[in-house]
Design a protein around this motif. Structure first.
Motif, PDB file in Angstrom:
ATOM      1  N   ASN A 157       9.398  19.115 -23.603  1.00  0.00           N
ATOM      2  CA  ASN A 157      10.610  19.008 -24.419  1.00  0.00           C
ATOM      3  C   ASN A 157      11.688  18.175 -23.722  1.00  0.00           C
ATOM      4  OD1 ASN A 157      11.546  20.772 -22.422  1.00  0.00           O
ATOM      5  ND2 ASN A 157      11.437  22.584 -23.738  1.00  0.00           N
ATOM      6  N   ASP A 158      11.275  17.329 -22.768  1.00  0.00           N
ATOM      7  CA  ASP A 158      12.236  16.483 -22.050  1.00  0.00           C
ATOM      8  C   ASP A 158      12.471  15.167 -22.787  1.00  0.00           C
ATOM      9  OD1 ASP A 158       9.661  15.537 -21.489  1.00  0.00           O
ATOM     10  OD2 ASP A 158      10.227  14.765 -19.514  1.00  0.00           O
ATOM     11  N   ASP A 159      12.585  15.266 -24.081  1.00  0.00           N
ATOM     12  CA  ASP A 159      12.872  14.130 -24.953  1.00  0.00           C
ATOM     13  C   ASP A 159      14.037  14.554 -25.836  1.00  0.00           C
ATOM     14  OD1 ASP A 159      12.604  12.925 -27.776  1.00  0.00           O
ATOM     15  OD2 ASP A 159      11.327  11.590 -26.585  1.00  0.00           O
ATOM     16  N   ILE A 186      19.376  14.379 -20.881  1.00  0.00           N
ATOM     17  CA  ILE A 186      18.534  14.688 -22.048  1.00  0.00           C
ATOM     18  C   ILE A 186      19.201  15.766 -22.896  1.00  0.00           C
ATOM     19  CG2 ILE A 186      16.334  15.736 -22.752  1.00  0.00           C
ATOM     20  CD1 ILE A 186      15.141  14.406 -20.171  1.00  0.00           C
ATOM     21  N   LYS A 226      18.726  14.061 -14.667  1.00  0.00           N
ATOM     22  CA  LYS A 226      17.986  13.526 -15.818  1.00  0.00           C
ATOM     23  C   LYS A 226      17.943  14.568 -16.933  1.00  0.00           C
ATOM     24  CE  LYS A 226      13.514  11.609 -17.214  1.00  0.00           C
ATOM     25  NZ  LYS A 226      12.136  11.251 -16.770  1.00  0.00           N
ATOM     26  N   GLU A 249      15.096  13.815 -28.759  1.00  0.00           N
ATOM     27  CA  GLU A 249      14.826  14.114 -30.152  1.00  0.00           C
ATOM     28  C   GLU A 249      13.998  15.391 -30.310  1.00  0.00           C
ATOM     29  OE1 GLU A 249      15.108  14.485 -33.940  1.00  0.00           O
ATOM     30  OE2 GLU A 249      16.303  13.069 -32.769  1.00  0.00           O
ATOM     31  N   VAL A 250      13.070  15.633 -29.387  1.00  0.00           N
ATOM     32  CA  VAL A 250      12.293  16.879 -29.437  1.00  0.00           C
ATOM     33  C   VAL A 250      13.223  18.071 -29.227  1.00  0.00           C
ATOM     34  CG1 VAL A 250      10.522  18.258 -28.272  1.00  0.00           C
ATOM     35  CG2 VAL A 250      10.115  15.831 -28.727  1.00  0.00           C
ATOM     36  N   HIS A 288       9.241  24.593 -28.030  1.00  0.00           N
ATOM     37  CA  HIS A 288       8.928  23.352 -28.757  1.00  0.00           C
ATOM     38  C   HIS A 288       8.876  23.665 -30.250  1.00  0.00           C
ATOM     39  CE1 HIS A 288       6.694  19.824 -30.178  1.00  0.00           C
ATOM     40  NE2 HIS A 288       7.079  19.218 -29.068  1.00  0.00           N
ATOM     41  N   ARG A 311       9.019  18.971 -18.213  1.00  0.00           N
ATOM     42  CA  ARG A 311       8.549  17.583 -18.256  1.00  0.00           C
ATOM     43  C   ARG A 311       7.326  17.450 -19.166  1.00  0.00           C
ATOM     44  NH1 ARG A 311       5.385  14.322 -14.532  1.00  0.00           N
ATOM     45  NH2 ARG A 311       5.299  16.049 -13.042  1.00  0.00           N
ATOM     46  N   ASN A 312       7.355  16.423 -19.988  1.00  0.00           N
ATOM     47  CA  ASN A 312       6.275  16.110 -20.926  1.00  0.00           C
ATOM     48  C   ASN A 312       6.033  17.225 -21.948  1.00  0.00           C
ATOM     49  OD1 ASN A 312       5.849  13.633 -19.677  1.00  0.00           O
ATOM     50  ND2 ASN A 312       4.249  14.420 -18.342  1.00  0.00           N
TER      51      ASN A 312
END
Length: 363
Positions: free
Chosen positions: A244-246, A289, A285, A248-249, A211, A241-242
């Protein structure tokens, strides 16, 4: 600076007594370990703080899911602490401890049984490598390779450098972000890199940065010192999950790593280790991402591969359409399968290759 280590949640003032009591069952099953530097990065007022997600136990770890050895490393273990899965690469588990224990670690078995799997007979390991001339790469990991005293690392690296066919020595480590002082305050470690990372035989350091928040000024300074000493740096991270599963992150992590000279190498599908359902993202998923994150960056920030570190080899996810997901063996235990391309019928709930009709896929 001498960092202070914690192995008991009761030692942490920022967690309520009620929360500690709830998490006690988790830490009894899967050990907790952290240090005061890394814990200082946490914003305790933020329930979604990413450092907290990495290092503090979660009740979801008690979910009955996964295996102790999901990649079947035992199949490729020649002697305790030495794995030889791919012809050209030997993996040495030289440490049975880390600067901190990531909650989604895929080698939880080492921390549960710390005296069983790590390498103690370095002479036997060196003899084995010397006798296998196909080995050009040796990966030093564990645990965390940088948890060993530099004197011990120098002994190991020195012996490996005497073997002509070993061209690359790789350190697997999260210490640049877990405890930058390991690098900042140990000139002998920098000298080791300078002496053994030569123009013809480089030392590679594979960091485990998950992260952007882990990239503090001190961490970046330590990475710069390793780079200036002559090491080649690159990074790998699991997709969690919760954490770096974004897109933009993940994109920001890719950007910052490339800016500081530590380009992305692998993004791993979270392995189905015991307790890891809490942290895993379904493959399809995760791939979406990953691809969206890559679409937001340029240059060396795009250099990673999204892979499953499967028992049969490293399997890269290379694409999807409305009906199928496409895979390619990045490297296979059976050489005939290396670079092999195959597809499976899509399954949005698949977390690992076996969740697809794997035999039908590969045949």
């Amino acid at each position: 600076m001498q960092v202070k280590y914690f192995t008991n949640l009761d030692q942490l003032e920022d967690i309520s007594a009620k929360e500690k009591e709830k998490l006690k069952k988790v830490s009894q099953r899967y050990p907790f370990r952290a240090n005061d530097y890394y814990l200082s990065l946490i914003d305790w007022n933020d329930p979604l703080d990413p450092i907290k997600r990495i290092i503090i136990p979660s009740i979801g770890e008690l979910n009955a899911w996964g295996e102790l050895d999901p990649s079947e490393e035992s199949k490729y273990t020649v002697m305790p602490g030495l794995e030889h899965k791919y012809d050209s690469t030997v993996l040495l588990l030289i440490s049975n401890v880390c600067g901190g224990i990531c909650r989604y670690c895929f080698r939880k078995r080492i921390f549960k049984q710390p005296n069983q799997e790590y390498l103690r007979d370095i002479e036997a390991a060196v003899d084995y490598i010397r006798g296998h001339k196909e080995v050009t790469n040796v990966l030093l990991t564990g645990g965390d390779s940088f948890m060993l005293p530099t004197k011990r690392l120098k002994l190991i690296v020195g012996k490996l450098r005497e073997i002509g066919h070993v061209k690359i020595i790789r350190f697997g480590t999260k210490m640049p972000v877990f405890n930058p002082y390991r690098i900042l305050e140990d000139s002998s470690l920098i000298e080791l890199i300078k002496n053994y990372s030569t123009p013809q035989k480089r030392i590679y350091i594979i960091t485990d940065i998950n992260h952007p928040k882990e990239l503090s000024k001190k961490a970046i300074k330590g990475l710069k010192m390793l780079f200036k000493a002559g090491a080649i740096l690159t990074n790998q991270t699991p997709l969690i999950r919760n954490l770096n599963d974004d897109p933009e992150v993940m994109a920001e992590l890719f950007r910052r790593l490339s800016f500081i000279g530590v380009p992305p190498y692998y993004v791993f599908q979270c392995r189905p280790s015991v307790g890891n359902k809490e942290y895993a993202v379904p493959i399809e998923k995760g791939y979406k991402i990953y691809e969206e994150a890559k679409s937001r960056v340029s240059g060396l920030a795009k250099s990673s591969h999204f892979v499953l570190s499967h028992a049969s080899g490293k399997i890269e996810v290379v694409g999807m359409n409305s009906k199928k997901i496409f895979f390619k063996y990045h490297r296979a235990f059976k050489n005939k399968n290396s670079s092999r391309f195959f597809s499976c019928k899509r399954n949005s709930e698949a977390y690992w290759l076996e969740d697809y009709d794997a035999l039908a896929c590969i045949s």
